[in-house]
Enzyme design. Sequence first.
Site, short mmCIF file in Angstrom:
data_model
loop_
_atom_site.label_atom_id
_atom_site.label_comp_id
_atom_site.label_asym_id
_atom_site.label_seq_id
_atom_site.Cartn_x
_atom_site.Cartn_y
_atom_site.Cartn_z
N ARG A 16 0.94 -1.47 0.14
CA ARG A 16 -0.08 0.04 -0.47
C ARG A 16 0.70 1.33 0.56
O ARG A 16 2.00 1.46 0.55
CB ARG A 16 -1.10 0.17 1.81
CG ARG A 16 -2.49 0.63 1.31
CD ARG A 16 -2.87 0.84 2.10
NE ARG A 16 -3.31 -0.47 2.72
CZ ARG A 16 -3.47 -0.34 4.42
NH1 ARG A 16 -3.85 0.33 4.93
NH2 ARG A 16 -3.99 -1.95 4.95
N SER A 115 -8.47 -0.58 -0.83
CA SER A 115 -9.44 -0.67 -0.19
C SER A 115 -9.91 0.41 0.14
O SER A 115 -11.18 1.63 -0.12
CB SER A 115 -8.94 -1.44 1.06
OG SER A 115 -9.73 -1.78 1.80
N HIS A 116 -10.51 0.89 1.95
CA HIS A 116 -10.86 2.42 2.48
C HIS A 116 -10.04 3.46 2.56
O HIS A 116 -10.39 4.00 3.19
CB HIS A 116 -11.65 0.93 3.91
CG HIS A 116 -10.50 0.52 4.95
ND1 HIS A 116 -10.54 -0.89 4.50
CD2 HIS A 116 -9.80 1.12 5.85
CE1 HIS A 116 -9.33 -0.56 5.38
NE2 HIS A 116 -8.75 0.40 5.54
N LYS A 125 -3.79 -6.64 -3.62
CA LYS A 125 -3.63 -8.30 -2.48
C LYS A 125 -3.58 -8.83 -3.48
O LYS A 125 -3.71 -9.17 -4.39
CB LYS A 125 -4.76 -7.53 -2.07
CG LYS A 125 -5.16 -6.86 -1.04
CD LYS A 125 -6.68 -6.66 -0.37
CE LYS A 125 -7.14 -5.59 0.24
NZ LYS A 125 -8.02 -4.99 0.64
N ASP A 254 -17.40 -1.67 1.39
CA ASP A 254 -16.24 -0.68 1.64
C ASP A 254 -15.62 -0.58 -0.07
O ASP A 254 -16.06 -1.09 -0.70
CB ASP A 254 -14.50 -1.60 2.10
CG ASP A 254 -14.22 -2.72 2.01
OD1 ASP A 254 -14.55 -3.11 1.06
OD2 ASP A 254 -12.99 -2.73 2.36
N ASP A 256 -13.61 -1.72 -2.00
CA ASP A 256 -12.75 -2.78 -2.98
C ASP A 256 -14.42 -3.70 -2.25
O ASP A 256 -13.89 -5.49 -3.38
CB ASP A 256 -11.53 -3.18 -2.78
CG ASP A 256 -11.53 -3.67 -1.55
OD1 ASP A 256 -11.85 -3.95 -0.66
OD2 ASP A 256 -10.02 -4.33 -1.66
N ASP A 258 -14.77 -6.10 -0.03
CA ASP A 258 -14.42 -7.43 0.72
C ASP A 258 -14.66 -7.19 2.32
O ASP A 258 -14.69 -8.25 2.60
CB ASP A 258 -12.64 -7.45 0.34
CG ASP A 258 -12.16 -6.87 0.71
OD1 ASP A 258 -12.23 -5.86 1.98
OD2 ASP A 258 -10.96 -7.54 1.20
N ARG A 259 -15.60 -6.24 2.28
CA ARG A 259 -15.58 -5.89 3.73
C ARG A 259 -17.43 -5.22 3.84
O ARG A 259 -17.60 -4.67 3.14
CB ARG A 259 -14.68 -4.59 4.04
CG ARG A 259 -14.11 -5.62 4.59
CD ARG A 259 -13.02 -4.69 5.75
NE ARG A 259 -12.29 -3.02 5.33
CZ ARG A 259 -12.64 -1.94 6.35
NH1 ARG A 259 -13.34 -2.40 8.00
NH2 ARG A 259 -12.78 -0.58 5.82
N HIS A 341 -14.99 -8.22 7.36
CA HIS A 341 -14.76 -9.05 6.58
C HIS A 341 -14.89 -10.82 7.09
O HIS A 341 -15.07 -10.48 8.02
CB HIS A 341 -13.15 -9.42 6.57
CG HIS A 341 -11.31 -8.47 6.59
ND1 HIS A 341 -11.25 -8.59 5.08
CD2 HIS A 341 -10.75 -7.41 6.61
CE1 HIS A 341 -10.76 -8.04 4.83
NE2 HIS A 341 -10.52 -6.75 5.91
#
Length: 477
Positions: A16, A115-116, A125, A254, A256, A258-259, A341
């Site tokens: 990141r 992501s967030h 990832k 979120d 992307d 995944d949450r 997650h």
Amino acid sequence: MTHQFHSTVLREYDIRGIIGETLGPDDARAIGRGFATLLRQAIGDGGGENGGAPVKVAVGYDGRISSPLLEHALVEGLNASGVDAVRIGLGPTPMLYYAEASADDVQGGIQITGSHNPANYNGFKMVFQGRPFFGADIQELGRLAREGAWADGNGTSERRDVQEAYVTRLLTGLDGIDPAALAKLRIGWDSGNGAAGPVLEDLTARLPGEHFLLFTEVDGNFPNHHPDPTEEKNLADLRTLVAEKGLDFGIAFDGDGDRIGAIDGEGRIVWGDQLLMIYAEDLLRQEPGATIIADVKASRALFERVAELGGKPLMWKTGHSLIKSKMKETGAPLAGEMSGHVFFAHQYYGYDDALYAAIRLIAASARLGRSVTELRGAMKPMVNTPELRFQVDESRKFAVIDEVKERLAKAGAEVDATDGVRVNTPDGWWLLRASNTQDVLVARAESGDEAGLDRLMAQIDEQLAESGLKRGPQAGH
């Protein structure tokens, strides 16, 4: 030819950085070269060049403005080290995981996603032969880049559309559910201008019931609110929608996908550990006695509920890669984190997929014969803090935890040291752990009442003071 990554970029669970400052196309190219080299080494063939089958990596990206540029450079890097790229285009991270898990000819996957994180961040990832790629794997990318020790080759690039197959696979989570029960549902959805938007539009078009969608247009500037559903302020639009339309419940994602975040029909947040309680009740009817994993930040009420339902609760370290690895080791069919997650290995692939988690919430409510509002309302009220994050010098963060552990051991406290220190007291519990990804300490506490919570927080502050620290201003993610 060598490459040096910025010191902050190669992290524990992912890669990141800030675009134009610590992360750019040269880094993406080096990641592609390193990942391809390691994959070819692991497979032990010539990457298709010595008569072996071609080595292929699925590549996807989120809706950030910088993502297409990084994707282009990443593919160049994969190809230059003799690996073929299967480009699935814009979509949520779990769609990339699906592309890797469901295709016989693909051996790895890389999603470009911030992501967030704020809009000027981006990252990567990765999944490697079906397992999480993290920790020492990521550090190895740094070593290969510094030494320029990359394999050479000439890989190819192809485009593959997986969205329709992915949506079809998501819908299998409703197999066996009475369509009449589903037809009555009225649900609100907020994808926060993140990468899940187009998939969500396809998915809800094929779902029974009525669906009301917010912010499905992908926009890397996130003009409506930040796409992090674990922060209450980011659920305000969804709350308003659920209230105005009188909906059964609402789901948020979120950046992307995944949450997951959720609110019930009364606008109450259903936190990550509370969602896991609902999933656990549904799952343990289908798989009695199963192990269910949650991270150290989860409520005591969750672990007690899993045990009460006949399951085996297992507390584990925070971090999606660590949880996935523990699931494989224990054969657990379900796991989750406070951060939203949720991992289903039961009838699914074991990775974190918020869209699938949303489908399983609908299924659980239908199978249990109770609304999400009823399920949330039946939970024992607990008083707890959010996740408290505060800055601490990188060189001190793990040392402080060791000092606290030592003092608590001498005092005879009841401590779980799975990840940091989680201390049980008659008032409830408190947690202090070092973040693996940032120079911050994370604290959390939970009690039956406010007075108990105050006493727990005083214990945290006392331990910090003894190590020469105090809780400073909140640090961001």
